[in-house]
Design a protein around this motif. Structure first.
Motif, PDB file in Angstrom:
ATOM      1  N   UNK A  28      45.047  56.738   3.274  1.00  0.00           N
ATOM      2  CA  UNK A  28      44.602  56.261   4.596  1.00  0.00           C
ATOM      3  C   UNK A  28      45.763  55.656   5.373  1.00  0.00           C
ATOM      4  N   UNK A  29      46.670  54.941   4.669  1.00  0.00           N
ATOM      5  CA  UNK A  29      47.846  54.376   5.323  1.00  0.00           C
ATOM      6  C   UNK A  29      48.738  55.492   5.842  1.00  0.00           C
ATOM      7  N   UNK A  30      48.956  56.519   5.016  1.00  0.00           N
ATOM      8  CA  UNK A  30      49.810  57.637   5.425  1.00  0.00           C
ATOM      9  C   UNK A  30      49.226  58.369   6.630  1.00  0.00           C
ATOM     10  N   UNK A  31      47.914  58.592   6.612  1.00  0.00           N
ATOM     11  CA  UNK A  31      47.288  59.279   7.751  1.00  0.00           C
ATOM     12  C   UNK A  31      47.474  58.478   9.029  1.00  0.00           C
ATOM     13  N   UNK A  32      47.270  57.178   8.954  1.00  0.00           N
ATOM     14  CA  UNK A  32      47.390  56.323  10.144  1.00  0.00           C
ATOM     15  C   UNK A  32      48.813  56.347  10.684  1.00  0.00           C
ATOM     16  N   UNK A  33      49.808  56.356   9.776  1.00  0.00           N
ATOM     17  CA  UNK A  33      51.215  56.322  10.197  1.00  0.00           C
ATOM     18  C   UNK A  33      51.776  57.713  10.473  1.00  0.00           C
ATOM     19  N   UNK A  34      50.998  58.760  10.155  1.00  0.00           N
ATOM     20  CA  UNK A  34      51.492  60.120  10.360  1.00  0.00           C
ATOM     21  C   UNK A  34      52.532  60.527   9.333  1.00  0.00           C
ATOM     22  N   UNK A  83      55.231  47.495   2.346  1.00  0.00           N
ATOM     23  CA  UNK A  83      56.438  46.661   2.309  1.00  0.00           C
ATOM     24  C   UNK A  83      57.130  46.575   3.668  1.00  0.00           C
ATOM     25  N   UNK A  84      57.174  47.663   4.393  1.00  0.00           N
ATOM     26  CA  UNK A  84      57.881  47.710   5.677  1.00  0.00           C
ATOM     27  C   UNK A  84      57.075  46.944   6.735  1.00  0.00           C
ATOM     28  N   UNK A  85      57.654  45.869   7.279  1.00  0.00           N
ATOM     29  CA  UNK A  85      56.912  45.051   8.248  1.00  0.00           C
ATOM     30  C   UNK A  85      56.705  45.766   9.571  1.00  0.00           C
ATOM     31  N   UNK A  86      57.573  46.696   9.907  1.00  0.00           N
ATOM     32  CA  UNK A  86      57.351  47.504  11.120  1.00  0.00           C
ATOM     33  C   UNK A  86      56.121  48.380  10.942  1.00  0.00           C
ATOM     34  N   UNK A  87      55.942  48.926   9.749  1.00  0.00           N
ATOM     35  CA  UNK A  87      54.739  49.696   9.450  1.00  0.00           C
ATOM     36  C   UNK A  87      53.503  48.784   9.501  1.00  0.00           C
ATOM     37  N   UNK A  88      53.633  47.573   8.949  1.00  0.00           N
ATOM     38  CA  UNK A  88      52.503  46.635   9.012  1.00  0.00           C
ATOM     39  C   UNK A  88      52.077  46.399  10.460  1.00  0.00           C
ATOM     40  N   UNK A  89      53.068  46.230  11.343  1.00  0.00           N
ATOM     41  CA  UNK A  89      52.757  45.975  12.751  1.00  0.00           C
ATOM     42  C   UNK A  89      52.039  47.168  13.371  1.00  0.00           C
ATOM     43  N   UNK A  90      52.458  48.387  13.012  1.00  0.00           N
ATOM     44  CA  UNK A  90      51.799  49.581  13.548  1.00  0.00           C
ATOM     45  C   UNK A  90      50.378  49.719  13.006  1.00  0.00           C
TER      46      UNK A  90
END
Length: 707
Positions: free
Chosen positions: A109-115, A303-310
């Motif tokens: 689900x995380x991968x789908x959201x981030x593309x 782990x990546x905070x930029x990913x967390x923000x997205x």
């Protein structure tokens, strides 16, 4: 108590609506017991199971999701006694996972959201989930200036003086950002817990049930000197408001917190794949018994905070984190007796009295037996549970818990059943008043029909009436209610407000009673007078009407605005063919079960007379209305249907209500606007038939832009 449940796949839409109402009520009460009162009444495993069932039903019936859905709530309203603190950034809860497949699904689900594809790198952190009390620490210019509990996620309790006594919690941080809110968990290790209970026993005090309750109770002492005497510890694992970033990754930020002088958990580890996460979970699970402190799972975070923000947040949970819970713990013991407790709504709830047994480090002697079907070894549809084994006094039973006090009976060992054990005969009469105990069709619970003549119901209703979320009269708690009821001073809520007049000066009568003096008596009567002015939502909640909890009371107050309008609407809704009935069940979050309970209660002559007597002594304050100057939807009734892609349904509802709109769950002639996303079905068809304006999600944002 829980009831035996129909499989989610077998639920009709009406069944699902009723089940979501039931789950909302049970889980709201459990949140309050755990987060606010430090007195949990559900095991972690049972709580998690009910939340998961709620989510499964919402997934199958997205249009039935309630405004008071457990998936939209965090914690409970803060207790009285401490100043309130509004968190600059909400303290969120976490979604739970229970098996390996849940973790693989989370990663997908995380991968789908981030593309991201399966081949793209995506790291996580994994850390033990500490079983303690959440705490937020605000440092300004390196100095601790405020400590607050989570509370309901938005507002917590100011426990700064107490937090300063925790020895491994630094008062000063070196090289810290100008502003940093450190978040973590207050806990107590096993050795210190055992020592504390030994000291409690030596003083003749009541021992704590488990380290979590001991830590929570210690941190929330009104006297900081008591907290100072308690061996509390703290692990930091997150942050709130920041004047400058800590790092670019979660793992880097944890390292930075450690460098600042805060205690962080040494078992926290960066994982490059879901397989690594599961390996670390097994490793921590193996060490669980030897850690010296309680954990109930492992938390994974992107782990990546930029990913967390997205990835951002849902209404109460982050999309970038999940808690992988441990299985429940088990033990065997003897069932000595079955007692029946009668609750506020007349429900007869069976409780197992057990030979005390240690389960997961806690001595327990009671277990829920849910209802008569559960005791008989069948579910609500008559299908067998526990392979059809019934539960009898004298049985050797298996119980489980996962960090709470009252466990559940999971199994029975028939090989150890005494020859004298007989099937349990569930009472058909109330053990408190002798009235017939009726089980209505479709209800798993048998209820006393005595109503106000049943002392158990009367006392429980009075306790509810004076509870924190209701009238919250200082000096009049559960103990005082029992005393006054026993002596005939108070038999219904209205009696509270005539107490002083009925006993002359009041003070003179009361001060001569055990536990009362002239000052405390006068303080009580002053407190009663102070609560004659009461907000509408608190009054509605205080009545103790079945299925009407805090959230439902707020919905009703916000929808009707005044007591007179509310009563008029409920009276008119007695006719199920009326517009008033349609308007009542059209309130988003109010279904037919709640509406029927409301209408029935107000239609009962004795109960209505009691309510009218109460209100005659009160100044009921109208519900607050949002500031809606310039709002294009102020005063309009709006319905959202279909899949919303730019916002959650809860976010859409909240935004509409802030703009002064009334959000309904059904389309009627009173609907002004339908916002239809993909998949809109019968609601859109009905709206077209009625000539109601229909717009899509983009049209909604265009409409409210700038408002």
């Amino acid at each position: 108590m829980a009831q035996q449940e129909m499989a989610v796949e077998a639920l009709s839409e009406d069944d699902a609506r009723k089940e979501l109402e039931r789950l909302a009520l049970i889980l709201d009460a459990a949140n309050t017991a755990y987060h606010r009162d430090d007195a949990p009444d559900l095991t972690d495993a049972e709580y998690d199971r009910l939340k998961r069932r709620n989510a499964e039903i919402e997934s199958r019936f997205p249009g039935l999701k309630r405004d008071d859905s457990p998936s939209e709530r965090v914690g409970a309203t803060p207790a009285e006694g401490f100043a309130k603190v509004r968190h600059e950034i909400r303290m969120m809860s976490l979604n739970n996972a229970f098996d390996d497949q849940d973790i693989l699904s989370f990663d997908q689900s995380v991968r789908r959201y981030l593309g991201l594809s399966d081949d793209d790198p995506l790291a996580y952190t994994a850390e033990p989930k500490i079983d303690g009390l959440s705490l937020s620490l605000r440092y300004e210019n390196g100095t601790l200036v405020q400590a607050a509990t989570r509370g309901d996620g938005a507002v917590g309790e100011n426990v700064t003086a107490n937090a300063r006594t925790i020895t491994d919690l630094p008062i000063e941080l070196k090289n810290a950002p100008d502003v940093i809110e450190v978040r973590g968990e207050v806990y107590m290790n096993h050795a210190d817990f055992a020592d504390l209970n030994a000291r409690q026993g030596a003083r003749g005090g009541k021992p704590f049930a488990n380290p979590r309750n001991a830590a929570a109770g210690s941190l929330r002492q009104l006297d900081p000197n008591i907290t100072k005497d308690r061996p509390l510890k703290f692990f930091a694992y997150s942050w709130g408001a920041l004047s400058a970033p800590l790092a670019e990754t979660q793992s880097g930020a944890i390292d930075r917190l450690t460098a600042l002088g805060l205690q962080t958990n040494p078992l926290t580890q960066r994982c490059d794949t879901p397989e690594d996460m599961l390996f670390h979970y097994r490793k921590i699970e193996e060490q669980r018994a030897t850690l010296g402190y309680d954990i109930d799972g492992v938390v994974y975070k992107v782990d990546d905070l930029a990913y967390q923000a997205r990835l951002g947040f849902r209404s109460t949970t982050p999309r970038w984190a999940i808690a992988h819970k441990f299985p429940a713990e088990l033990a065997w013991t003897w069932l000595e007796a079955i007692d029946i407790q009668v609750g506020r709504t007349g429900a007869l709830s069976p409780v197992a009295r057990l030979t005390p047994v240690t389960v997961g480090g806690v001595v327990v002697s009671n277990a829920t037996l849910h209802n008569e079907d559960y005791i008989a070894g069948r579910d609500a549809n008559g299908a067998p549970i526990r392979d059809g084994k019934d539960i009898r006094v004298g049985d050797w039973v298996q119980v489980y818990r996962a960090g709470d006090v009252i466990p559940k009976i999971a199994d029975v060992d028939l090989s150890k059943r005494p020859a004298s054990a007989t099937p349990y005969a569930f009472p058909h009469e109330c053990p408190e008043c002798g009235s017939e105990a009726i089980r209505e069709a479709g209800d798993a619970v048998r209820r006393c029909s005595g109503g106000l003549i049943c002392p158990a119901q009367a006392v429980e209703k009075l306790k509810h009436f004076v509870s924190r979320a209701a009238f919250d009269i200082e000096g009049l708690g559960a103990k005082q209610v029992e005393q006054f009821y026993s002596d005939g001073w108070i038999t219904e809520p209205a009696d509270i407000f005539t107490l002083k007049d009925r006993y002359g000066s009041g003070v003179k009568q009361l001060r001569n009673r055990e536990g009362w003096g002239e000052k405390s008596a006068q303080n009580l009567f002053d407190a009663i007078d102070e609560k004659r002015g009461i907000p509408l939502e608190r009054l509605i909640f205080s009545l103790g009407i079945r299925h009407v909890g805090e959230v439902v009371a707020k919905l009703l107050a916000r929808s009707y605005g005044t007591w007179d309008a509310f009563v008029t609407a409920v009276d008119a809704a007695h006719d199920p063919e009326s517009d008033a009935w349609d308007s009542l069940i059209g309130i988003d979050g109010i279904g037919s079960v709640v509406a029927t309970s409301l209408v029935s209660s107000f239609a009962q002559e004795a109960e209505r007379a009691s309510i009218d007597r109460l209100v005659s002594h009160l100044d009921v304050q109208d519900a607050e209305r949002p500031q809606t100057d310039g709002s294009p939807v102020a005063g309009k009734t709006v319905v959202f249907t279909g899949s919303l892609e730019r916002m959650t349904r809860a976010e859409a509802k909240a935004r509409a209500e802030r703009l002064g709109a009334k959000v309904s769950g059904s389309v009627s002639s009173r609907t002004d606007l339908l916002v239809a996303g993909p998949g809109a079905g019968s609601k859109e068809t009905k709206a077209r038939d009625l000539g109601i304006e229909i717009i899509d999600e983009d049209g909604w944002f265009d409409l409210i832009e700038g408002a």
